[in-house]
Scaffold this motif. Structure first.
Motif, PDB file in Angstrom:
ATOM      1  N   GLY A 136       0.844  -1.184   0.000  1.00  0.00           N
ATOM      2  CA  GLY A 136       0.000   0.000   0.000  1.00  0.00           C
ATOM      3  C   GLY A 136       0.881   1.236   0.000  1.00  0.00           C
ATOM      4  N   LEU A 137       0.505   2.246  -0.788  1.00  0.00           N
ATOM      5  CA  LEU A 137       1.292   3.475  -0.888  1.00  0.00           C
ATOM      6  C   LEU A 137       0.393   4.683  -0.705  1.00  0.00           C
ATOM      7  CD1 LEU A 137       2.191   1.473  -3.581  1.00  0.00           C
ATOM      8  CD2 LEU A 137       4.121   3.041  -3.442  1.00  0.00           C
ATOM      9  N   MET A 138       0.948   5.732  -0.096  1.00  0.00           N
ATOM     10  CA  MET A 138       0.266   7.022  -0.018  1.00  0.00           C
ATOM     11  C   MET A 138       1.256   8.130  -0.359  1.00  0.00           C
ATOM     12  SD  MET A 138      -0.009   8.319   3.935  1.00  0.00           S
ATOM     13  CE  MET A 138      -0.277   9.959   3.283  1.00  0.00           C
ATOM     14  N   ALA A 139       0.756   9.173  -0.981  1.00  0.00           N
ATOM     15  CA  ALA A 139       1.615  10.266  -1.430  1.00  0.00           C
ATOM     16  C   ALA A 139       1.208  11.582  -0.787  1.00  0.00           C
ATOM     17  CB  ALA A 139       1.529  10.386  -2.949  1.00  0.00           C
ATOM     18  N   GLN A 160       2.010  -6.672  -6.135  1.00  0.00           N
ATOM     19  CA  GLN A 160       0.870  -5.801  -6.403  1.00  0.00           C
ATOM     20  C   GLN A 160       0.967  -4.523  -5.571  1.00  0.00           C
ATOM     21  OE1 GLN A 160      -1.592  -6.621  -8.716  1.00  0.00           O
ATOM     22  NE2 GLN A 160      -0.187  -8.310  -9.169  1.00  0.00           N
ATOM     23  N   THR A 161       0.360  -3.455  -6.100  1.00  0.00           N
ATOM     24  CA  THR A 161       0.342  -2.182  -5.372  1.00  0.00           C
ATOM     25  C   THR A 161      -1.075  -1.635  -5.284  1.00  0.00           C
ATOM     26  OG1 THR A 161       0.749  -0.895  -7.386  1.00  0.00           O
ATOM     27  CG2 THR A 161       2.680  -1.560  -6.087  1.00  0.00           C
ATOM     28  N   CYS A 162      -1.287  -0.809  -4.277  1.00  0.00           N
ATOM     29  CA  CYS A 162      -2.587  -0.168  -4.076  1.00  0.00           C
ATOM     30  C   CYS A 162      -2.337   1.201  -3.447  1.00  0.00           C
ATOM     31  CB  CYS A 162      -3.457  -1.034  -3.163  1.00  0.00           C
ATOM     32  SG  CYS A 162      -5.054  -0.312  -2.743  1.00  0.00           S
ATOM     33  N   TRP A 163      -2.852   2.264  -4.079  1.00  0.00           N
ATOM     34  CA  TRP A 163      -2.705   3.612  -3.525  1.00  0.00           C
ATOM     35  C   TRP A 163      -3.818   3.903  -2.537  1.00  0.00           C
ATOM     36  CZ3 TRP A 163       1.437   6.698  -4.027  1.00  0.00           C
ATOM     37  CH2 TRP A 163       2.345   6.408  -5.054  1.00  0.00           C
ATOM     38  N   VAL A 164      -3.461   4.490  -1.401  1.00  0.00           N
ATOM     39  CA  VAL A 164      -4.439   4.915  -0.401  1.00  0.00           C
ATOM     40  C   VAL A 164      -4.229   6.394  -0.120  1.00  0.00           C
ATOM     41  CG1 VAL A 164      -4.583   2.598   0.591  1.00  0.00           C
ATOM     42  CG2 VAL A 164      -2.960   4.251   1.553  1.00  0.00           C
ATOM     43  N   ASP A 165      -5.120   6.952   0.694  1.00  0.00           N
ATOM     44  CA  ASP A 165      -5.164   8.409   0.821  1.00  0.00           C
ATOM     45  C   ASP A 165      -4.626   8.983   2.122  1.00  0.00           C
ATOM     46  OD1 ASP A 165      -6.393   8.601  -1.702  1.00  0.00           O
ATOM     47  OD2 ASP A 165      -8.373   8.263  -0.821  1.00  0.00           O
ATOM     48  N   SER A 166      -4.345   8.142   3.122  1.00  0.00           N
ATOM     49  CA  SER A 166      -3.999   8.703   4.432  1.00  0.00           C
ATOM     50  C   SER A 166      -3.144   7.735   5.232  1.00  0.00           C
ATOM     51  CB  SER A 166      -5.281   9.002   5.216  1.00  0.00           C
ATOM     52  OG  SER A 166      -5.962   7.792   5.525  1.00  0.00           O
ATOM     53  N   ASP A 167      -2.539   8.267   6.292  1.00  0.00           N
ATOM     54  CA  ASP A 167      -1.789   7.418   7.220  1.00  0.00           C
ATOM     55  C   ASP A 167      -2.704   6.393   7.885  1.00  0.00           C
ATOM     56  OD1 ASP A 167       1.070   8.255   7.405  1.00  0.00           O
ATOM     57  OD2 ASP A 167       0.187  10.195   7.833  1.00  0.00           O
ATOM     58  N   GLU A 168      -3.935   6.803   8.165  1.00  0.00           N
ATOM     59  CA  GLU A 168      -4.882   5.863   8.779  1.00  0.00           C
ATOM     60  C   GLU A 168      -5.127   4.671   7.856  1.00  0.00           C
ATOM     61  OE1 GLU A 168      -9.079   7.043   9.412  1.00  0.00           O
ATOM     62  OE2 GLU A 168      -8.700   6.494  11.512  1.00  0.00           O
ATOM     63  N   GLN A 169      -5.220   4.928   6.559  1.00  0.00           N
ATOM     64  CA  GLN A 169      -5.402   3.823   5.616  1.00  0.00           C
ATOM     65  C   GLN A 169      -4.128   2.982   5.485  1.00  0.00           C
ATOM     66  OE1 GLN A 169      -7.047   5.654   2.011  1.00  0.00           O
ATOM     67  NE2 GLN A 169      -9.075   4.962   2.634  1.00  0.00           N
ATOM     68  N   ILE A 170      -2.962   3.608   5.637  1.00  0.00           N
ATOM     69  CA  ILE A 170      -1.726   2.819   5.675  1.00  0.00           C
ATOM     70  C   ILE A 170      -1.729   1.898   6.892  1.00  0.00           C
ATOM     71  CG2 ILE A 170       0.762   2.968   6.156  1.00  0.00           C
ATOM     72  CD1 ILE A 170       0.303   3.330   3.257  1.00  0.00           C
ATOM     73  N   ASP A 171      -2.278   2.372   8.014  1.00  0.00           N
ATOM     74  CA  ASP A 171      -2.409   1.511   9.195  1.00  0.00           C
ATOM     75  C   ASP A 171      -3.331   0.324   8.893  1.00  0.00           C
ATOM     76  OD1 ASP A 171      -0.737   3.200  10.586  1.00  0.00           O
ATOM     77  OD2 ASP A 171      -2.354   4.229  11.660  1.00  0.00           O
ATOM     78  N   ALA A 172      -4.382   0.577   8.093  1.00  0.00           N
ATOM     79  CA  ALA A 172      -5.276  -0.517   7.692  1.00  0.00           C
ATOM     80  C   ALA A 172      -4.554  -1.495   6.781  1.00  0.00           C
ATOM     81  CB  ALA A 172      -6.517   0.041   7.003  1.00  0.00           C
ATOM     82  N   VAL A 173      -3.724  -0.976   5.874  1.00  0.00           N
ATOM     83  CA  VAL A 173      -2.911  -1.838   5.013  1.00  0.00           C
ATOM     84  C   VAL A 173      -1.971  -2.686   5.874  1.00  0.00           C
ATOM     85  CG1 VAL A 173      -1.059  -1.851   3.272  1.00  0.00           C
ATOM     86  CG2 VAL A 173      -3.035  -0.330   2.994  1.00  0.00           C
TER      87      VAL A 173
END
Length: 277
Positions: A136-139, A160-173
């Motif tokens: 998971g990646l966020m920018a 595989q990669t998946c873009w997310v929108d926030s640090d909270e979503q990185i925690d979910a990843v």
């Protein structure tokens, strides 16, 4: 081959090795890669691959377009401080350090009142070591479309990669794919031990358990149907699978998995708070 991809790995351990192996000879040359690591034996292995190496941040860093921080979270702050003098305006910084938020990292990399926003935070996982990873990646806002393409190129080389929108979503990843291989290994252990108790040899149990997990996940990936539908198709009323699934239900298997993921998610958030101090 794209020799414009100039990479520096700050930390030359397993994940850096996996990423480099997926890129060298395909997307860049070994001489496009610079490794910084305090471990001399690790540096020797990189030298043998043809990369440039250093035991500490050096001027070569200023010529590398993409930096990947792959050190332990506990030493990240001091490592960033040592590398910071070599940052250039077009340097793309990627962090795979668990538990350190993008806000904290941008503050460490930037100046008071001016955080560094050309930053991608990534959570990969260990199957990247065999080219089967999930990341998971966020920018942050300073990341350009070209930067995002470079980051995606890097991690798609090993899975595989998946873009997310926030640090909270990185925690979910982190709670899903970052920690997820350990959940699967635990389930694999239970399957093997259970089969041995039922009379199979350890070798027979391991072979069949691995093939079952591999086949089931491949089927789920290739099928247009949901996992629930696939499960139902295996389950005949009053049959053996139904008997096993009844036990899972009685012990609230789905709840246990989700509670475990919540614990991983909460711990990731706690770590972010701890490392921000």
């Amino acid at each position: 081959m794209n020799h414009e991809l100039k990479l520096a790995f700050i930390g030359g351990g397993n994940m850096a090795s996996a990423l480099a192996s997926g890129l060298i000879g395909k997307r860049c040359g070994a001489d496009d890669v610079h490794i910084i690591d305090v471990n001399e034996s690790a540096l020797q292995q990189w030298r043998e691959k043809g990369t440039s190496v250093a035991a500490a941040p050096d001027a070569v860093l200023s010529r590398q377009r993409v930096w990947v921080f792959a050190v332990k979270p506990q030493v990240m702050r001091e490592t960033v401080a040592a590398c910071k003098p070599f940052l250039q305006p077009d340097t793309l910084v990627i962090s795979i350090a668990a538990g350190i938020s993008s806000q904290t990292l941008s503050g460490w990399l930037g100046e008071p009142g001016k955080p560094w926003t050309r930053l991608v935070r990534c959570m990969p996982n260990t199957p990247a070591l065999i080219g089967a990873g999930a990341a998971g990646l966020m920018a942050l806002p300073g990341v350009t479309d070209q930067d995002k393409a470079q980051a995606q190129l890097l991690f798609r080389a090993v899975g595989q990669t998946c873009w997310v929108d926030s640090d909270e979503q990185i925690d979910a990843v982190t709670a899903l794919s970052g920690s997820g291989p350990a959940y699967v290994f635990l389930f694999l252990e239970a399957l093997v031990d259970g089969a041995v108790k039922l009379g199979l040899s350890a070798e027979q149990a391991r072979t069949l358990a691995l093939a079952t997990l591999n086949g089931a996940t491949q089927l789920a990936a290739l099928s247009p149907e949901t996992p629930a539908t696939l499960r139902e198709r295996v389950t005949s009323k009053g049959g053996t699978t139904a008997a096993a699934l009844d036990i899972f239900a009685q012990h609230h298997f789905a709840d246990v998995v989700q509670h475990a993921m919540q614990a991983a998610f909460d711990r990731a958030a706690q770590l972010s708070q701890e490392f921000s101090k």
